[in-house]
Write a protein that holds these residues in place. Structure first.
Motif, short mmCIF file in Angstrom:
data_model
loop_
_atom_site.label_atom_id
_atom_site.label_comp_id
_atom_site.label_asym_id
_atom_site.label_seq_id
_atom_site.Cartn_x
_atom_site.Cartn_y
_atom_site.Cartn_z
N PRO A 74 29.00 35.05 -40.94
CA PRO A 74 27.88 35.46 -40.09
C PRO A 74 27.12 34.27 -39.53
O PRO A 74 26.83 33.31 -40.25
CB PRO A 74 27.00 36.28 -41.05
N ASP A 75 26.79 34.33 -38.25
CA ASP A 75 26.03 33.25 -37.61
C ASP A 75 24.59 33.66 -37.32
O ASP A 75 23.86 32.95 -36.66
CB ASP A 75 26.73 32.76 -36.35
N GLU A 76 24.21 34.83 -37.85
CA GLU A 76 22.82 35.27 -37.75
C GLU A 76 22.54 36.25 -38.88
O GLU A 76 23.45 36.72 -39.56
CB GLU A 76 22.52 35.90 -36.38
N GLY A 77 21.28 36.55 -39.08
CA GLY A 77 20.90 37.50 -40.12
C GLY A 77 20.74 36.85 -41.50
O GLY A 77 20.83 35.63 -41.64
N MET A 78 20.52 37.69 -42.50
CA MET A 78 20.25 37.20 -43.85
C MET A 78 21.44 36.53 -44.52
O MET A 78 21.28 35.75 -45.43
CB MET A 78 19.80 38.38 -44.73
N ARG A 165 11.44 43.47 -48.53
CA ARG A 165 12.43 42.82 -47.65
C ARG A 165 12.45 41.30 -47.82
O ARG A 165 13.51 40.70 -47.85
CB ARG A 165 12.16 43.21 -46.20
N GLU A 166 11.30 40.69 -47.95
CA GLU A 166 11.25 39.22 -48.13
C GLU A 166 11.87 38.81 -49.46
O GLU A 166 12.58 37.82 -49.55
CB GLU A 166 9.82 38.70 -47.98
N GLY A 167 11.58 39.59 -50.49
CA GLY A 167 12.19 39.33 -51.80
C GLY A 167 13.70 39.52 -51.74
O GLY A 167 14.46 38.76 -52.36
N PHE A 168 14.14 40.52 -51.00
CA PHE A 168 15.57 40.76 -50.82
C PHE A 168 16.21 39.54 -50.15
O PHE A 168 17.27 39.07 -50.58
CB PHE A 168 15.80 42.02 -49.99
N LYS A 169 15.59 39.02 -49.10
CA LYS A 169 16.12 37.84 -48.40
C LYS A 169 16.24 36.65 -49.35
O LYS A 169 17.24 35.93 -49.33
CB LYS A 169 15.22 37.46 -47.22
N ARG A 170 15.23 36.44 -50.20
CA ARG A 170 15.28 35.35 -51.19
C ARG A 170 16.44 35.57 -52.16
O ARG A 170 17.16 34.64 -52.51
CB ARG A 170 13.97 35.24 -51.96
#
Length: 191
Positions: A74-78, A165-170
């Motif tokens: 992937p070149d974008e997203g989480m 969502r921010e915790g998910f990204k981490r």
């Protein structure tokens, strides 16, 4: 659609008969392998693939087009910066049955469980013979752009995505680096 399938089968039978007739008159080396309807369909689907720069395929056994590996970067997203691979195993019943797709890495994703099973509706109840391999590949790519918390295989990851969502990204970044999330250690997939 059925008439087209019958024509394809008739054409395939004619090719096989011609190969067998040629082999009977010559050496056994002249004998050709029979081509199945699934192989013909996969060959067609593969010839029509439009893999962007973020995807590639590998055929560990060049003589077996029904089993291959798809790589997605992937070149974008989480999930940007990761490299994920999926095995595709296609049965002789293809396209009447969807391909069997498994993620080879242990990753933190709501739609991919810890054993690599993928939750994608077109790989299950929404599969139709008119769908092709490109539709499956686009669906997999979309899972990395927009993970779906409402149809999860990894319920803990889905819960994190829904509630924080921010915790998910981490957690995604930590897991992609080969770290642990909620006591589960993940494979490093960063490139």
């Amino acid at each position: 659609m059925i008439a087209g399938w019958r024509l394809l089968t008739a054409k395939q039978k004619k090719q096989q008969q011609q190969a067998e007739n040629a082999a009977e008159g010559g050496s056994s080396a002249a004998k050709k392998k029979k081509v199945t309807a699934a192989q013909l369909r996969v060959q067609k689907d593969l010839s029509e693939l439009s893999l962007g720069s973020t995807m590639s395929t590998d055929f560990p056994d060049p003589d077996d087009i029904l089993s291959f590996i798809l790589y997605i970067e992937p070149d974008e997203g989480m999930y940007k910066g990761g490299r994920f691979s999926f095995t595709f195993n296609i049965t002789p019943s293809f396209p009447h049955e969807p391909p069997k797709v498994l993620c080879r890495e242990k990753i933190y994703h709501p739609n991919i469980d810890l054993e690599g099973k993928v939750c994608l509706n077109i790989l299950r109840e929404d599969w139709k013979p008119v769908l092709n391999l490109n539709a499956v590949i686009v669906g997999l790519q979309f899972l990395f752009l927009e993970p779906n918390a409402s149809d999860p295989l990894n319920k803990e990851a889905a819960e994190d995505l829904r509630n924080n969502r921010e915790g998910f990204k981490r957690n995604v970044k930590q897991a992609m680096a080969g770290g642990s999330v909620r006591g589960e250690t993940y494979q490093r997939v960063l490139i």
